[in-house]
Design a protein around this motif. Structure first.
Motif, PDB file in Angstrom:
ATOM      1  N   LEU A   1       3.082 -50.417 -41.268  1.00  0.00           N
ATOM      2  CA  LEU A   1       2.825 -48.962 -41.685  1.00  0.00           C
ATOM      3  C   LEU A   1       1.416 -49.053 -41.999  1.00  0.00           C
ATOM      4  O   LEU A   1       0.576 -50.025 -42.210  1.00  0.00           O
ATOM      5  CB  LEU A   1       3.425 -48.805 -43.186  1.00  0.00           C
TER       6      LEU A   1
ATOM      7  N   LEU B   1       3.060 -47.435 -37.382  1.00  0.00           N
ATOM      8  CA  LEU B   1       3.622 -46.217 -38.120  1.00  0.00           C
ATOM      9  C   LEU B   1       2.246 -45.499 -39.212  1.00  0.00           C
ATOM     10  O   LEU B   1       2.264 -46.097 -39.989  1.00  0.00           O
ATOM     11  CB  LEU B   1       4.817 -46.301 -38.963  1.00  0.00           C
TER      12      LEU B   1
ATOM     13  N   THR C   1       2.223 -43.359 -41.320  1.00  0.00           N
ATOM     14  CA  THR C   1       2.679 -42.426 -42.252  1.00  0.00           C
ATOM     15  C   THR C   1       2.216 -41.860 -43.281  1.00  0.00           C
ATOM     16  O   THR C   1       2.810 -40.986 -44.190  1.00  0.00           O
ATOM     17  CB  THR C   1       4.119 -43.111 -42.460  1.00  0.00           C
TER      18      THR C   1
ATOM     19  N   TRP D   1      -2.922 -38.598 -44.867  1.00  0.00           N
ATOM     20  CA  TRP D   1      -1.670 -38.633 -44.503  1.00  0.00           C
ATOM     21  C   TRP D   1      -0.820 -38.547 -45.984  1.00  0.00           C
ATOM     22  O   TRP D   1       0.317 -38.633 -45.762  1.00  0.00           O
ATOM     23  CB  TRP D   1      -1.343 -39.779 -43.558  1.00  0.00           C
TER      24      TRP D   1
ATOM     25  N   ALA E   1       5.488 -39.518 -46.901  1.00  0.00           N
ATOM     26  CA  ALA E   1       5.202 -40.706 -46.497  1.00  0.00           C
ATOM     27  C   ALA E   1       6.620 -41.509 -46.147  1.00  0.00           C
ATOM     28  O   ALA E   1       6.816 -42.041 -45.227  1.00  0.00           O
ATOM     29  CB  ALA E   1       4.102 -41.333 -46.991  1.00  0.00           C
TER      30      ALA E   1
ATOM     31  N   ARG F   1       8.998 -39.926 -43.779  1.00  0.00           N
ATOM     32  CA  ARG F   1       8.743 -40.309 -42.201  1.00  0.00           C
ATOM     33  C   ARG F   1       9.061 -41.702 -41.829  1.00  0.00           C
ATOM     34  O   ARG F   1       9.299 -42.043 -41.001  1.00  0.00           O
ATOM     35  CB  ARG F   1       7.160 -40.195 -41.941  1.00  0.00           C
ATOM     36  N   ALA F   2       8.785 -42.718 -42.798  1.00  0.00           N
ATOM     37  CA  ALA F   2       9.244 -43.981 -42.665  1.00  0.00           C
ATOM     38  C   ALA F   2      10.551 -44.271 -42.276  1.00  0.00           C
ATOM     39  O   ALA F   2      11.059 -44.891 -41.537  1.00  0.00           O
ATOM     40  CB  ALA F   2       8.536 -45.093 -43.730  1.00  0.00           C
TER      41      ALA F   2
ATOM     42  N   ARG G   1      11.983 -42.668 -39.075  1.00  0.00           N
ATOM     43  CA  ARG G   1      11.699 -43.571 -37.961  1.00  0.00           C
ATOM     44  C   ARG G   1      12.368 -44.786 -37.895  1.00  0.00           C
ATOM     45  O   ARG G   1      13.074 -45.377 -36.925  1.00  0.00           O
ATOM     46  CB  ARG G   1      10.176 -43.889 -37.836  1.00  0.00           C
TER      47      ARG G   1
ATOM     48  N   ASN H   1       3.311 -38.638 -36.170  1.00  0.00           N
ATOM     49  CA  ASN H   1       2.379 -38.980 -37.396  1.00  0.00           C
ATOM     50  C   ASN H   1       1.634 -37.971 -37.825  1.00  0.00           C
ATOM     51  O   ASN H   1       1.478 -36.798 -37.081  1.00  0.00           O
ATOM     52  CB  ASN H   1       1.421 -40.164 -36.764  1.00  0.00           C
TER      53      ASN H   1
END
Length: 737
Positions: A502, A523, A525, A713, A718, A721-722, A725, A734
């Motif tokens: 990350l 990532l 994120t 970001w 966040a 998004r993590a 994925r 991203n």
């Protein structure tokens, strides 16, 4: 006027997917004492942050010109585009992941002015990822026999044996253009330029100095990427011999040496383990035999070296079977030695994860059982508790991926700090061994122990635990005080287990690329732990202040200092008691000691003012402390990057900045771009709060600029998004840069 100032030099730098290295590259070239320098950076449609980095350099240095290409054209054509833009008398083609040595650009200017050559050749060194820097093995060619200042290839043909790349040469631009030579597409795109210019030059010169460091990257280099593109080498050498044909009889004297160089290089490609797929080697060997028969000069003598002469004869016969057999004998012996070392290491280890041979055997047996596809391991700060990015991901995964069972690994003394309902195991227990043997996912903000075995199919997620103001990973090799005898090979072995890494912001992406050159997916994120800071409400803040015991109406300063690698213990940076007395009754200090120390380490002989300092060192959530506070006081801690999301005053106490920067290494100059007010002395620190400077407009402007740069970001999503994925397999885009 110095003769050096009459020379102008254009350095052409094609750029593609090197965001972790391009800053060092450009900084090494842009010598402030070289005004007649022009740097042409060609952004070859790089998909990462390279374009923004190039624009930063162009904005602050007028010697930098940037060309952004709308589609990727490859290294050769990008060099041609840069050459067409160049205005300097000389051009130097520079790879964007490499760097110049200290003073190299000045030395090149001086040698060019001194000799006025068509081509100046200088030496290089290979810079390996593990820290070793080794000068070229044939550097003696610069000195033996002593070379005149200017010569031709006919007078010194050994120059043809020097590295055939473009980056170890400065070339007179008009000379190159008159030859109508252009870099070709594909791999080995520079050899059809670099060999011909040596043959055509009337004036060659040498500089016996390492000017260029050729970075040997662990990943990303084309020479370490297997594929059919390596067959491009045949076409490149055909172009060289075509050039010699066009030159007529005057080039004939170079044919024997050029032929030997060609066969040598093609054998290097053939023999390399990481350039050709095994199924392609026979076909490549046949191509090598074709080159041999087509271009071997009349009267060419076999090499004196018997082993090499044998290989020549096998190539001449196109006898790949015998050639492969000879090579396989040596490789088999080498593999046997490697296997023996690995067996010895495994036997010696006997797996220390379980503190005993019996537990080691239990762990090994558990690894033979199927992986649980819906089981995830979480950990933070070396099993110290429930915290940071892993905690934020865990909480979001329970909502978005409820089928994934999450289990935390903690030390025995951290069990009582876990929130209700959080499943856990104690590190080293049989349950722990069973968990790490069977789980599909591993989420941590630090590395797991060395002897944890990553099984095929397991997924490791490294979240890190802060934006790296300080150097991290392999970058620490240049700062031994901060590295503190770190085993970098072991570090990279651990990092090779990562599937995902990350990144909280573009700075982190650059630093992680450099510091941890492993095969993970980055990532970008934002930091999951910062979602709380972005979404916190006024009610959250009031509740947390009440829980911490912050008196109503007082301003709470969160003091969160970092660790000093250059100190054996901790020496207080300022007198907390005096600081609180000077500020008066309107302030309270939330003291968050670094986890290496205790709150008592930060006191001075004067002591702390009673009731005005609240020790929050043991509080499980630094995010709660940030939300509850009115301002942050720190030094070089990464908490400043997270706290900036709150848009509240930040004061940097930098009384030892110069020492910290020299001993720990930093990724940017915090003093030039602080997140608020900087105090360098204790008196300045007191005045910053007493006079309200931390709350004024210049401080707010600095904070806004800092937030725009380092928190782009952190939008409250966040962790989502993590999770999407990692656990759901979604291709989540991203956030925009």
């Amino acid at each position: 006027m110095s003769a050096d100032t009459e020379i102008s030099l254009s350095v052409i730098v094609p750029v593609h997917k090197v965001q972790g290295y391009v800053r060092q590259c450009l900084e090494s070239i842009l010598d402030p004492e070289c005004p007649n320098l022009e740097v042409i950076a060609v952004n070859d449609c790089s998909p990462d942050g390279c374009g923004q980095i190039l624009d930063e350099f162009a904005e602050r240095d007028p010697r930098v010109r940037v060309r952004h290409l709308e589609q990727n054209v490859g290294l050769g054509e990008a060099r041609n585009i840069g050459l067409d833009m160049a205005t300097g008398e000389y051009v130097w083609f520079f790879d964007s992941d490499d760097y110049a040595t200290e003073g190299a650009v000045r030395s090149i200017f001086h040698r060019l002015a001194e000799t006025r050559p068509d081509v100046l050749i200088f030496d290089y060194a290979r810079g390996y990822w593990h820290g070793k820097v080794q000068r070229s093995v044939i550097n003696d060619l610069f000195r033996e026999p002593p070379a005149p200042d200017v010569f031709t290839l006919d007078e010194r043909p050994s120059v043809l044996q020097l590295m055939m790349t473009a980056w170890n040469k400065a070339i007179r631009r008009e000379f190159l253009l008159d030859l109508n030579l252009r870099f070709s597409g594909g791999y080995y795109e520079d050899i059809n330029v670099t060999y011909p210019i040596l043959m055509a030059a009337d004036r060659l010169s040498l500089l016996d100095r390492v000017c260029y460091v050729y970075r040997q990257r662990r990943r990303g280099a084309i020479t370490k990427t297997a594929g059919a593109k390596h067959f491009d080498a045949f076409r490149q050498y055909e172009r060289i011999f075509a050039f010699m044909d066009a030159q007529g009889p005057k080039a004939d004297k170079f044919r024997p040496l050029m032929f030997d160089r060609t066969i040598w290089h093609l054998m290097v490609i053939l023999n390399s383990r990481d350039r050709l797929h095994p199924d392609d080697k026979r076909r490549f060997f046949a191509g090598l035999a074709d080159i041999y028969h087509q271009y071997r000069p009349a009267g060419h003598a076999m090499p004196e070296d018997k082993s090499l002469a044998t290989k020549y004869r096998l190539i001449e016969k196109n006898d790949y079977r015998t050639y492969r057999t000879l090579k396989s004998v040596g490789e088999t012996r080498a593999r046997a030695r490697t296997r023996a070392r690995k067996v010895k290491k495994r036997t010696r280890s006997a797996l220390s994860l379980g503190n005993g041979k019996a537990k080691g055997l239990y762990y090994r047996a558990q690894r033979r059982l199927p992986i649980d596809e819906n089981l995830a391991v979480y950990a933070a700060y070396w099993y110290r508790g429930y915290a940071c990015n892993p905690a934020a991901i865990y909480e979001r995964a329970r909502e978005l991926a409820p089928q994934i069972r999450g289990v935390w690994v903690v030390k025995p003394d951290a069990v009582k700090s876990l929130p209700p309902g959080v499943e856990h195991v104690v590190a080293g227990s049989p349950e722990y061994l069973r968990l790490i043997a069977r789980a599909k996912y591993f989420v941590n903000n630090v590395n797991y122990p060395d002897d944890l075995v990553k099984r095929p199919g397991q997924v490791h997620v490294m979240t890190q635990h802060g934006t790296p103001l300080k150097k991290m990973g392999l970058d620490q090799m240049d700062f031994p005080v901060g590295a503190n005898n770190m085993d970098f090979r072991a570090l990279i072995t651990r990092s090779d287990r990562w599937n995902f890494l990350l990144s909280s912001n573009p700075l982190s992406t650059e630093a992680w690329d450099r510091g941890f050159p492993c095969r993970y997916e980055m990532l970008e994120t934002g930091y999951p732990r910062n979602d709380r800071l972005v979404t916190a409400t006024a009610e959250d803040r009031l509740r947390l202040r009440a829980e911490l015991g912050v008196p109503e109406g007082k301003k709470a300063i969160l003091y969160a200092p970092t660790h000093r690698d250059y100190q054996r213990g901790y020496s207080p940076m300022f007198d907390i008691g005096r600081f609180m007395r000077e500020l008066g009754p309107d302030y309270v200090l939330l003291l968050r000691a670094h986890y290496f120390y205790k709150a008592e380490d930060y006191t001075t002989t004067g002591g702390r003012a009673s009731g005005e300092v609240i020790d929050v060192s043991g509080h499980p959530s630094v995010e709660d402390l940030a939300i509850a506070s009115d301002a942050l006081l720190t030094d070089y801690s990464s908490i400043m990057f997270d706290y900036a999301n709150l848009d509240r005053p930040i004061v940097i106490y930098a009384n030892d900045w110069d020492t910290y920067r020299r001993t720990r290494g930093v990724n940017f100059d915090l003093m030039a771009t602080p997140p608020g007010v900087v105090a360098r002395t204790e008196d300045e620190l007191v005045d910053t709060f007493r006079a309200g400077t931390a709350w004024d407009d210049p401080a707010a402007k600095a904070r806004a600029d800092f937030r725009a740069r380092f928190c782009p970001w952190d939008d409250g999503h966040a962790a989502e998004r993590a999770v999407r994925r990692i656990f759901l397999g979604e291709k989540v885009p991203n956030p925009p840069r």
